[in-house]
Design an enzyme around this catalytic site. Structure first.
Site, PDB file in Angstrom:
ATOM      1  N   ASP A  28       0.859  -1.189   0.000  1.00 27.01           N
ATOM      2  CA  ASP A  28       0.000   0.000   0.000  1.00 27.01           C
ATOM      3  C   ASP A  28       0.890   1.232   0.000  1.00 27.01           C
ATOM      4  O   ASP A  28       1.661   1.443   0.934  1.00 27.01           O
ATOM      5  CB  ASP A  28      -0.906  -0.007   1.248  1.00 27.01           C
ATOM      6  CG  ASP A  28      -2.005   1.039   1.170  1.00 27.01           C
ATOM      7  OD1 ASP A  28      -1.762   2.107   0.589  1.00 27.01           O
ATOM      8  OD2 ASP A  28      -3.093   0.793   1.700  1.00 27.01           O
ATOM      9  N   CYS A  68      -6.675   3.924  -2.148  1.00 26.85           N
ATOM     10  CA  CYS A  68      -6.680   2.498  -1.802  1.00 26.85           C
ATOM     11  C   CYS A  68      -7.828   1.706  -2.416  1.00 26.85           C
ATOM     12  O   CYS A  68      -7.624   0.798  -3.220  1.00 26.85           O
ATOM     13  CB  CYS A  68      -6.716   2.346  -0.282  1.00 26.85           C
ATOM     14  SG  CYS A  68      -5.355   3.182   0.565  1.00 26.85           S
TER      15      CYS A  68
END
Length: 521
Positions: A28, A68
């Protein structure tokens, strides 16, 4: 008849055994340029380097949305954001959406998902559902805390992000258990999602705060060569594009930063990348020690990058390279090794790639194209022509307009909203890797050509209108759900200090916006 049946079953076993295992690790906020750019010398990433030598590195890989949940929705569904209508971190895929892993499981793969998934709707806080409307209402929220660094532990502290390490431990254990299973002919697919190197939540800002803390330990900082860290150049705030300056403000980066602060933030970010690299290493080690690596396709990628103080910003939510460029490394049986490719690719390409690796026909309606023809040792070429562009789009908070990026050849073209009310941007990345020189006025013909091509891919003015309508409707639903508590809750949002002084004016401005008929036009 029994002999024929036995032969067919045997052939089926051989076919199943020849299908590779698939292990995908998604970080991430990992800047893709660290897997190939000379700037990556500032941090040691031994397992990324190992994968580069063993497989293929895509130097032109981009996210389909630099945030995300929408990015992961594109990965899992194989479809562009405007098709999934994954507008923000609250609205993404339906829980019953068919993913590439569902297709693998249906075809006989043993599947497992671990760690951060984050691609279905409703998994994020109220801020991601509600605050996107502020870009249309004319209000300003300080949605993020000022980026800070935090050093924890000592020179022996390896496990800083314990949640990720626990997920990595489970993944390694699962691989070891799978290797000892009684059905080695059945291939498997394992997905591991990490939080790193995403910034940590700044606890002092309360439960609704975003992540503005770059946290690491002395152990990982030793992997970073501070002398090689570049200090990014910044445009004056007055010269920034209006969307970029809005993002800078809402990310709390419009104040003064010393070069020491900037260098420190970047060093901590690189150290967090090094910790994520070690987790990748643990997965690779589990595959090697169990003898599974030779029949396993390993894919390393990320949902987006992190600006790490480039362009007077941190975090993502931007089409600048640090935010939109993602790592993509693929290695496996019958795939090329030591290959570096500059073709533009994106996360939606992984769905058809994985299916082709497993010998599964791709369904209709996918936005991506299999990467296998580019990296297969056989040199096989797909009959389906690969486009020479990638599309990325953003519709969430910290940007005051829906954003669309078309990346092709030397150009990066960025259009906003309806294509008229906010000027587009154009960068020539062959001569301007830092993206400091917008040449949209210098090359009107290029602008016209790229805008026409973008509109042929997505009717972006119509999509922008649909997003604005969704934002307003969601705010109305949220407001009605609060009842008498609305005034108290709206006052508690992360207002910019000038607005916080007068809550009544805030509410009046919101009401004016809600009642504006122009909003629906």
């Amino acid at each position: 008849m029994y002999e024929v049946l036995a032969l067919l079953l045997c052939q089926g076993c051989v076919a199943a055994a020849s299908r590779p295992n698939v292990v995908m690790l998604m970080a991430d906020a990992f800047d893709g340029r660290l897997t190939f750019d000379p700037g990556s010398r500032a941090v040691r990433l031994p397992f990324v380097t190992y994968l580069r030598g063993l497989g293929s590195t895509f130097t032109g890989a981009y996210t389909n949305s630099p945030i995300c949940c929408p990015s992961r929705a594109a990965l899992w569904s194989g479809r562009f954001v405007h098709l999934t209508q994954s507008w923000n971190n609250y609205k993404c895929l339906d829980a019953n959406a068919t993913t590439w892993m569902d297709a693998l499981e249906k075809s006989g793969y043993q599947t497992e998902r671990m760690g951060k998934l984050d691609f279905t709707s409703g998994s994020h806080s109220v801020s991601n559902r509600v605050e996107a409307w502020t870009r249309d209402s004319g209000l300003l929220l300080s949605q993020e805390g000022r980026p800070v660094t935090q050093l924890v532990g000592d020179a022996s502290t390896v496990r800083v992000m314990t949640k990720d390490w626990e997920a990595t431990d489970r993944a390694a254990w699962w691989i070891q258990r799978r290797a000892a299973s009684s059905s080695p002919s059945r291939p498997f697919a394992l997905y591991l999602g990490l939080n790193l190197p995403h910034t940590y939540r700044t606890d002092s800002l309360g439960p609704t705060a975003g992540g503005s803390t770059f946290r690491t330990s002395p152990y990982w900082l030793k992997k970073v060569a501070s002398a090689l860290i570049s200090i990014p150049k910044w445009l004056p705030v007055s010269s920034m594009h209006p969307v970029d300056s809005y993002s800078t403000f809402t990310k709390n980066c419009s104040g003064d930063f010393t070069q020491g602060e900037i260098r420190n933030i970047r060093a901590f970010y690189y150290a967090m990348c090094a910790e994520a690299d070690a987790m990748l290493g643990q997965v690779i080690s589990a595959l090697r020690t169990t003898g599974l690596l030779n029949n396993t396709v390993v894919i390393f990628t990320a949902d987006h990058g992190d600006l790490a103080m480039e362009h007077r910003q941190y975090y993502k939510m931007s089409m600048f390279e640090g935010s939109s460029h993602v790592p993509l490394l693929i290695t496996g049986p019958r795939l090329a090794s030591g290959l570096q490719l500059d073709q533009p690719v994106s996360l939606v390409d992984l769905y058809p790639t994985v299916l082709e690796l497993a010998g599964i026909p791709a369904p209709g309606g996918l936005s991506g194209h299999s990467l296998l023809p580019l990296i297969s040792r056989s040199g096989a070429r797909s009959q389906k022509l690969r486009p020479d562009w990638v599309l990325s789009e953003y519709h969430g908070c910290n940007a005051n307009a829906s954003t669309y990026m078309l990346r092709t050849g030397r150009w990066k073209y960025i259009a906003y909203a309806d294509g008229l009310s906010i000027p587009p941007q154009l960068f020539d990345l062959t001569v301007d890797k830092e993206e400091l020189h917008d040449v949209v006025r210098k090359f009107p013909g290029v602008r016209a050509d790229l805008d026409e091509r973008l509109r042929s891919i997505v009717d972006y003015p119509s999509v922008s209108k649909a997003v604005r309508l969704y934002n307003k409707q969601q705010f109305v639903v949220w407001r009605q759900s609060l009842g008498r508590n609305y005034s108290q809750v709206i006052a508690a949002l992360r207002w910019h200090v000038d607005w916080q002084k007068d809550v009544t004016s805030n509410e009046r401005a919101i009401d004016d916006w809600l009642n504006s008929p122009q909003y629906f036009n």
